[in-house]
Design an enzyme around this catalytic site. Structure first.
Site, PDB file in Angstrom:
ATOM      1  N   SER A 137       0.829  -1.197   0.000  1.00 57.86           N
ATOM      2  CA  SER A 137       0.000   0.000   0.000  1.00 57.86           C
ATOM      3  C   SER A 137       0.870   1.256   0.000  1.00 57.86           C
ATOM      4  O   SER A 137       1.664   1.454  -0.911  1.00 57.86           O
ATOM      5  CB  SER A 137      -0.966  -0.038   1.188  1.00 57.86           C
ATOM      6  OG  SER A 137      -2.005   0.889   1.031  1.00 57.86           O
TER       7      SER A 137
ATOM      8  N   ASP B  81      -5.641  -3.497  -2.531  1.00 52.50           N
ATOM      9  CA  ASP B  81      -4.661  -3.150  -1.498  1.00 52.50           C
ATOM     10  C   ASP B  81      -4.004  -4.388  -0.882  1.00 52.50           C
ATOM     11  O   ASP B  81      -4.677  -5.321  -0.445  1.00 52.50           O
ATOM     12  CB  ASP B  81      -5.351  -2.339  -0.403  1.00 52.50           C
ATOM     13  CG  ASP B  81      -4.360  -1.646   0.503  1.00 52.50           C
ATOM     14  OD1 ASP B  81      -3.684  -2.341   1.291  1.00 52.50           O
ATOM     15  OD2 ASP B  81      -4.252  -0.421   0.430  1.00 52.50           O
TER      16      ASP B  81
END
Length: 337
Positions: free
Chosen positions: A87, A221
């Site tokens: 991320s 993510d």
């Protein structure tokens, strides 16, 4: 002097000259052999030198702490042979591997630029507009689920990198963007292909940003399956992994605090991330954990960016004596400043 005598002297001189040439040639050959051996030994030593990898965890605006940690590691000559990031960790790591100066990265957090590019309009406004965004589906358009498409963030990354065609495999420092494959729920590390697209995939928070399709994979993510990518750093070839955990520290919370709207869900996220990080931290050779409590994942406040960077610097400086001791014990020399 007779002709025979001159011939004898000439032959003697020729023999001496030939002998000296042979000795000189042998000396040159020996020096070349020694040089070759030194080169081979150096190459062999470099080939077998333990590789230091960074595992940069996810955490939204708290990723500013990664910049602070990197600043100190660079100043102290800690070698960085590869980076795996999840991320926001994939974004900071990707920019660093692509050669973006750390001061320039710091500015992105000082001015909350990254979060603003990540979400061009405040999340509350986007949610209010959600009913309007559903209208195209009535006419047969069925995009992947999510409030933001993500192209805006990718174009921002391209501008910061300075090369929209930048390939991960061409980076001077090996890099991996950790994502979650929605198809099978497994963690995946992208180590080839377009850099900004990989960063977009790794930062596609479910429900907020639309997932990214690459081939038969549908990526979102990376924090969903692996928020602190120590295992991926090892898979990339790291012998010594420094994990940078930017999640909030789990602390006891008074009962009355849970009467505030949203407090239960926030604490639930802290608990889940803290428990997920335990295994990764145990796998790491060294962990740096900046104090990021109170910094929201999607904060657009400039002061939070500055506070995160300062927290990263402070945590790295405090950890430096022990980190250097462990690196030395592993036979890893510091880089020349």
């Amino acid at each position: 002097m007779t002709v025979q005598r001159l011939l004898a002297v000439f032959c003697s001189l020729a023999a001496m000259l030939n002998a000296s040439q042979i000795v000189l040639a042998q000396g040159q050959d020996q020096e070349e052999n020694n040089t070759t051996n030194r080169t081979q030994l150096t190459a062999s030593a470099d080939q077998h030198r333990m590789r230091v990898g960074l595992a940069l965890g996810g955490g939204g605006m708290r990723g500013s702490a990664h910049v602070g940690v990197l600043k100190v590691l660079l100043q102290e000559g800690i070698p960085i042979d590869l980076i795996a990031g999840t991320s926001i960790g994939s974004a900071v790591g990707g920019f660093y591997c692509a050669g973006v100066p750390l001061d320039k990265l710091a500015d992105q957090f000082y001015h909350a630029t990254f979060i603003k590019e990540f979400m061009p309009m405040p999340l509350t406004v986007r949610i209010l507009l959600a009913p309007i965004l559903i209208l195209p589906r009535l006419f047969g358009y069925h995009p992947y689920d999510g409030l933001y498409r993500g192209e805006h963030c990718r174009k921002y990354a391209d501008r910061l990198i300075g090369n929209p065609e930048c390939k991960i495999e061409h980076l001077p420092i090996p890099y991996g963007a950790v994502c979650t494959n929605l198809v099978n729920g497994k963690s995946y590390c992208i180590t080839t292909g377009n850099l900004s697209l990989a960063m977009q995939a790794s930062t596609s928070v479910p429900g907020i940003k639309k997932p990214v399709q690459i081939g038969d994979f549908l990526f979102c993510d990376g924090g969903l399956a692996c928020n602190l990518p120590v295992s991926h750093a090892k898979e990339m070839g790291a012998d010594f992994v420094i994990a940078v955990n930017i999640d909030e520290r789990l602390k006891a919370v008074p009962l009355d605090k849970f009467r505030v709207p949203g407090s239960v869900s926030r604490q639930a996220i802290r608990i889940e991330l803290a428990n997920d990080d335990i295994t990764s931290c145990q796998q790491a050779d060294f962990v740096i954990h900046p104090e990021t409590n109170g910094i929201s994942l999607i904060s657009r406040k400039k002061r939070d960016g500055r506070r995160g960077i300062e927290a990263g610097i402070k945590a790295a400086q405090e950890a430096m004596p022990e980190l250097k001791r462990k690196l030395a014990a592993s036979g890893i020399q510091l880089a020349t400043k």
